[in-house]
Design a protein around this motif. Structure first.
Motif, mmCIF file in Angstrom:
data_model
loop_
_atom_site.group_PDB
_atom_site.id
_atom_site.type_symbol
_atom_site.label_atom_id
_atom_site.label_comp_id
_atom_site.label_asym_id
_atom_site.label_seq_id
_atom_site.Cartn_x
_atom_site.Cartn_y
_atom_site.Cartn_z
ATOM 1 N N ASP A 251 10.565 -8.699 -28.650
ATOM 2 C CA ASP A 251 10.582 -8.920 -30.107
ATOM 3 C C ASP A 251 11.059 -10.334 -30.394
ATOM 4 O O ASP A 251 12.038 -10.803 -29.804
ATOM 5 C CB ASP A 251 11.521 -7.928 -30.800
ATOM 6 C CG ASP A 251 11.004 -6.501 -30.740
ATOM 7 O OD1 ASP A 251 9.776 -6.331 -30.787
ATOM 8 O OD2 ASP A 251 11.829 -5.573 -30.619
ATOM 9 N N LEU A 252 10.372 -11.017 -31.320
ATOM 10 C CA LEU A 252 10.770 -12.369 -31.703
ATOM 11 C C LEU A 252 11.876 -12.327 -32.746
ATOM 12 O O LEU A 252 11.864 -11.487 -33.654
ATOM 13 C CB LEU A 252 9.576 -13.136 -32.275
ATOM 14 C CG LEU A 252 8.519 -13.648 -31.290
ATOM 15 C CD1 LEU A 252 7.445 -14.394 -32.045
ATOM 16 C CD2 LEU A 252 9.142 -14.535 -30.245
ATOM 17 N N VAL A 254 12.372 -14.943 -34.655
ATOM 18 C CA VAL A 254 11.926 -15.888 -35.688
ATOM 19 C C VAL A 254 10.529 -15.488 -36.130
ATOM 20 O O VAL A 254 9.818 -14.767 -35.424
ATOM 21 C CB VAL A 254 11.903 -17.344 -35.161
ATOM 22 C CG1 VAL A 254 13.293 -17.830 -34.856
ATOM 23 C CG2 VAL A 254 11.007 -17.459 -33.935
ATOM 24 N N SER A 255 10.146 -15.954 -37.313
ATOM 25 C CA SER A 255 8.791 -15.712 -37.821
ATOM 26 C C SER A 255 7.889 -16.867 -37.412
ATOM 27 O O SER A 255 8.281 -18.034 -37.497
ATOM 28 C CB SER A 255 8.807 -15.585 -39.341
ATOM 29 O OG SER A 255 9.586 -14.479 -39.753
ATOM 30 N N LEU A 256 6.692 -16.538 -36.969
ATOM 31 C CA LEU A 256 5.737 -17.577 -36.598
ATOM 32 C C LEU A 256 5.155 -18.228 -37.846
ATOM 33 O O LEU A 256 4.936 -17.569 -38.873
ATOM 34 C CB LEU A 256 4.603 -16.976 -35.762
ATOM 35 C CG LEU A 256 4.985 -16.390 -34.394
ATOM 36 C CD1 LEU A 256 3.744 -15.798 -33.731
ATOM 37 C CD2 LEU A 256 5.602 -17.446 -33.498
ATOM 38 N N ARG A 257 4.902 -19.523 -37.770
ATOM 39 C CA ARG A 257 4.158 -20.195 -38.830
ATOM 40 C C ARG A 257 2.734 -19.655 -38.831
ATOM 41 O O ARG A 257 2.266 -19.087 -37.846
ATOM 42 C CB ARG A 257 4.140 -21.707 -38.587
ATOM 43 C CG ARG A 257 5.524 -22.351 -38.623
ATOM 44 C CD ARG A 257 5.474 -23.763 -38.058
ATOM 45 N NE ARG A 257 6.777 -24.414 -38.116
ATOM 46 C CZ ARG A 257 7.060 -25.552 -37.495
ATOM 47 N NH1 ARG A 257 6.132 -26.170 -36.773
ATOM 48 N NH2 ARG A 257 8.268 -26.076 -37.587
ATOM 49 N N ASP A 258 2.025 -19.873 -39.937
ATOM 50 C CA ASP A 258 0.676 -19.315 -40.058
ATOM 51 C C ASP A 258 -0.227 -19.782 -38.929
ATOM 52 O O ASP A 258 -0.980 -18.999 -38.339
ATOM 53 C CB ASP A 258 0.056 -19.696 -41.411
ATOM 54 C CG ASP A 258 0.711 -18.947 -42.569
ATOM 55 O OD1 ASP A 258 1.405 -17.950 -42.305
ATOM 56 O OD2 ASP A 258 0.531 -19.370 -43.732
ATOM 57 N N GLN A 261 0.627 -18.103 -35.650
ATOM 58 C CA GLN A 261 0.118 -16.730 -35.607
ATOM 59 C C GLN A 261 -1.378 -16.729 -35.332
ATOM 60 O O GLN A 261 -1.890 -15.862 -34.602
ATOM 61 C CB GLN A 261 0.418 -16.024 -36.931
ATOM 62 C CG GLN A 261 0.072 -14.538 -36.927
ATOM 63 C CD GLN A 261 0.862 -13.759 -35.892
ATOM 64 O OE1 GLN A 261 2.088 -13.771 -35.906
ATOM 65 N NE2 GLN A 261 0.159 -13.095 -34.971
ATOM 66 N N GLY A 289 5.416 -15.619 -28.850
ATOM 67 C CA GLY A 289 4.613 -14.683 -29.638
ATOM 68 C C GLY A 289 3.537 -14.034 -28.793
ATOM 69 O O GLY A 289 3.246 -12.834 -28.943
ATOM 70 N N TYR A 318 15.452 -16.903 -28.810
ATOM 71 C CA TYR A 318 14.430 -16.540 -29.782
ATOM 72 C C TYR A 318 13.818 -15.159 -29.580
ATOM 73 O O TYR A 318 12.909 -14.783 -30.327
ATOM 74 C CB TYR A 318 13.314 -17.593 -29.787
ATOM 75 C CG TYR A 318 13.743 -18.911 -30.387
ATOM 76 C CD1 TYR A 318 13.993 -19.036 -31.754
ATOM 77 C CD2 TYR A 318 13.908 -20.029 -29.585
ATOM 78 C CE1 TYR A 318 14.391 -20.241 -32.297
ATOM 79 C CE2 TYR A 318 14.314 -21.244 -30.121
ATOM 80 C CZ TYR A 318 14.546 -21.347 -31.485
ATOM 81 O OH TYR A 318 14.945 -22.544 -32.028
ATOM 82 N N THR A 319 14.263 -14.399 -28.580
ATOM 83 C CA THR A 319 13.745 -13.046 -28.378
ATOM 84 C C THR A 319 14.918 -12.078 -28.199
ATOM 85 O O THR A 319 16.082 -12.474 -28.156
ATOM 86 C CB THR A 319 12.831 -12.958 -27.137
ATOM 87 O OG1 THR A 319 13.630 -13.036 -25.952
ATOM 88 C CG2 THR A 319 11.795 -14.071 -27.131
#
Length: 620
Positions: A251-252, A254-258, A261, A289, A318-319
């Motif tokens: 699981d990440l 952080v959120s990925l940028r568009d 992704q 990711g 980050y994970t």
């Protein structure tokens, strides 16, 4: 959105506002008479007059009467002439030239075309290459054709015909797994099997034929088969049933940028690929990711133990994975765990190879994968895995073997640099070549009497560069600076003159970590760095980069060094020092023109003496 028609299309349809804009561009005026536009478009005046009236009725044009000619026509919004998106297609050259492209257009073009030049003043030039079509993220050709038409705003039949031919080539061969467990090479037709595969491959690669369209593949020969057929113009679809090893829940944090992704989604569709993006675009995070997407045991291959350590720390940060799940395998420590980071050299050694062969990896990540075609590194591509992913800021090689990167690892996946600059995800540094005079007559005379590599070395170590570096650091006294050198002796001299540390391959690993952490935490504002900083370690970003020597290096080296200043904050500067009147001038232009084609602003300046401008040459 308005678009140009193809430069090769005939004018057999009703007049469009796009054609009117094109005619205005050709004659260099924002207003035209009916006679003028008829001559420009090679149409009859009567037919054009009726169609101009139709454009007025739709609100696209306006007109007024003058004494010299009954009516003059002009766009309802004159700004359209300068601000509209304009696309011209050259099917024979397979080139697409775009002016004022939108983010949508660039995103669509990146799915089937390569950005060859990005100059804000002269537009963007895309080239459609075979490998761009082969790696297009579509299940069927009709889907690809739809993307092309959306990007171009039109249908270019000659270009689509060529793209279809390349699409067909990319679907002539596939590798599959037989129910008994061995690998089969299958061709679409007996003709392509006989005329291509059986002409190119030999007993090292395949056994006796199974049928007219199938051959048994020798164990371990799949990668060689893919490379040979790729070079012959027939990429192989790999549909083998490879084991993914043990499941691993990633699981990440952080959120990925568009765009990150999008990279991961395209990787998931293809099962393999190379993330291509500028330094600072977050390829490592996007790779995590991909790890989460695969959900299997992962092997990460890196060029050095410093990068192995940094990867381990980044994965832990980050994970959701803990230290007991992350292992490093290199000269410093040797632990194989569900996620293992190893150096290419270790993974290619026979005495260590079985440790990696015995584990069936769900994913292998090739960091700095531009090295993979080299003889030392390519053995690592034979490791069995269900998925493979490469990372590279600049997948180019001076030996022109870059196509092997995509053969051995997977197709390129990425966003063009200019799109990331415009979106603000990555800063666009300003690059300036500064031509420096000789620091003393002794070196100048030595250069005049030397030849070959010795000449390059003398120019690179010009003592005049020390004063130039001092001047630049004074001029940017608040900046965090990295000074790059190619020669240890020069690095030591600069470090002593600047009263700063010199980080090289001779620096102990614990000392490297300390210096980098101090720089990263703003406790230190200057590092002099040797070639070890190009790829062997993950340098922190800086406000200022000065390349004192290294111009004889590759275009990739120039990309890496410029990339040390790329970050969202912006305002970064890169100065490249070249000794005036030597071959360093040519090397500097070659390296920075490569970056200029990626959308960066490149300037040239000649200095008569340190601290004062002599001439300001030209912008590239």
């Amino acid at each position: 959105m308005t678009r140009d028609r193809s430069a090769d299309d005939s004018d057999d349809l009703e007049l469009t506002i796009d054609q009117f804009h094109d005619a205005c561009q050709q004659v260099g005026r924002p207003m035209l008479t009916a006679d003028g536009i008829a001559r420009t478009l090679d149409r009859s005046q009567d037919a054009v007059s009726d169609e101009l009236e139709a454009l007025v009725d739709r609100g696209d044009l306006e007109s007024f009467s003058v004494t010299a000619d009954p009516i003059v026509w002009y766009p309802a919004n004159l700004e359209d002439l300068t601000e509209q998106e304009r696309i011209v297609v050259f099917p024979k050259r397979r080139e697409i030239v775009v002016d004022q492209p939108t983010q949508f257009t660039r995103a669509q073009l990146s799915q089937f075309a390569h950005l060859a030049d990005a100059n804000g003043k002269q537009g963007y030039r895309y080239v459609v290459r075979p490998e761009d079509v082969w790696q297009a993220p579509h299940e069927a050709f009709d889907d690809l054709a739809r993307t092309m038409r959306q990007a171009l705003g039109q249908r270019s039949e000659p270009l689509e015909e060529w793209v279809r031919s390349q699409w067909d080539r990319a679907h002539q061969f596939q590798l599959t797994t037989h129910e008994d467990g061995y690998t089969v090479l299958e061709a679409k037709t007996p003709e392509v099997m006989g005329n291509v595969a059986r002409q190119k491959l030999d007993e090292e690669h395949v056994h006796a034929p199974i049928s007219d369209t199938e051959d048994w593949v020798r164990e371990g020969a799949a990668a060689a088969i893919k490379r040979i057929l790729y070079e012959a113009g027939y990429p192989v679809q790999d549909h083998r049933d490879l084991d993914s090893g043990e499941l691993l829940d990633v699981d990440l944090a952080v959120s990925l940028r568009d765009y990150q992704q999008t990279w991961v989604d395209r990787f998931a569709e293809a099962g393999e690929g190379v993330f291509v993006g500028p330094p600072g675009s977050g390829k490592t995070v996007a790779a995590m990711g991909a790890m989460a997407e695969v959900g299997g045991e992962t092997l990460v291959l890196v060029p050095s133990r410093d990068l192995a350590r940094q990867w381990a720390e980044t994965i832990e940060e980050y994970t959701n994975l803990g230290p007991h799940q992350i292992g490093q395998y290199h000269g410093g420590q040797k632990h194989v765990r569900p996620v293992t980071i190893a150096t290419y050299q270790i993974a290619g050694m026979d005495r260590h190879r079985s440790l990696f062969d015995d584990r069936e990896w769900g994913l292998v990540i090739f960091d700095e994968c531009q090295h993979v075609p080299s003889d030392v590194y390519r053995r690592s591509t034979h490791l069995q895995s269900q998925h493979r992913l490469g990372l590279s800021a600049s997948p180019i090689r001076e030996d022109d073997r870059q196509t092997e990167i995509f053969t051995l690892v997977g197709p390129p996946i990425g966003t063009d640099w200019q799109a990331l600059f415009d979106a603000g995800f990555v800063a666009e540094p300003e690059l300036e070549i500064r031509y420096v005079p000789w620091g003393d007559d002794q070196q100048r005379n030595a250069y005049a009497s030397a030849d070959g590599r010795e000449r390059y070395r003398i120019a690179a170590k010009n003592h005049g560069k020390i004063d130039e570096v001092r001047y630049l650091l004074r001029d940017h006294h608040d900046a965090k600076a990295l000074v790059f050198v190619d020669y240890l002796e020069q690095g030591r001299e600069l470090a002593e003159a600047l009263d700063g540390p010199f980080l090289s391959g001779e620096t102990p690993h614990h000392e490297r970590r300390r210096l980098l952490e101090e720089f990263r935490r703003d406790e230190r504002d200057l590092l002099v760095v040797s070639r070890v900083g190009d790829e062997g370690i993950d340098l922190p970003t800086a406000d200022l980069a000065i390349v004192a020597s290294g111009l004889g290096g590759s275009r990739r080296q120039g990309t890496q060094r410029a990339g040390r200043t790329m970050r969202p904050a912006g305002g970064a500067l890169v100065y490249v020092l070249a000794t005036r009147g030597t071959r360093e001038e040519e090397f500097a232009r070659r390296q920075l023109q490569h970056l200029g084609r990626k959308g960066m602003t490149v300037r040239e300046q000649t200095r008569g003496q340190v601290g004062s401008n002599e001439t300001a040459d030209s912008d590239n």
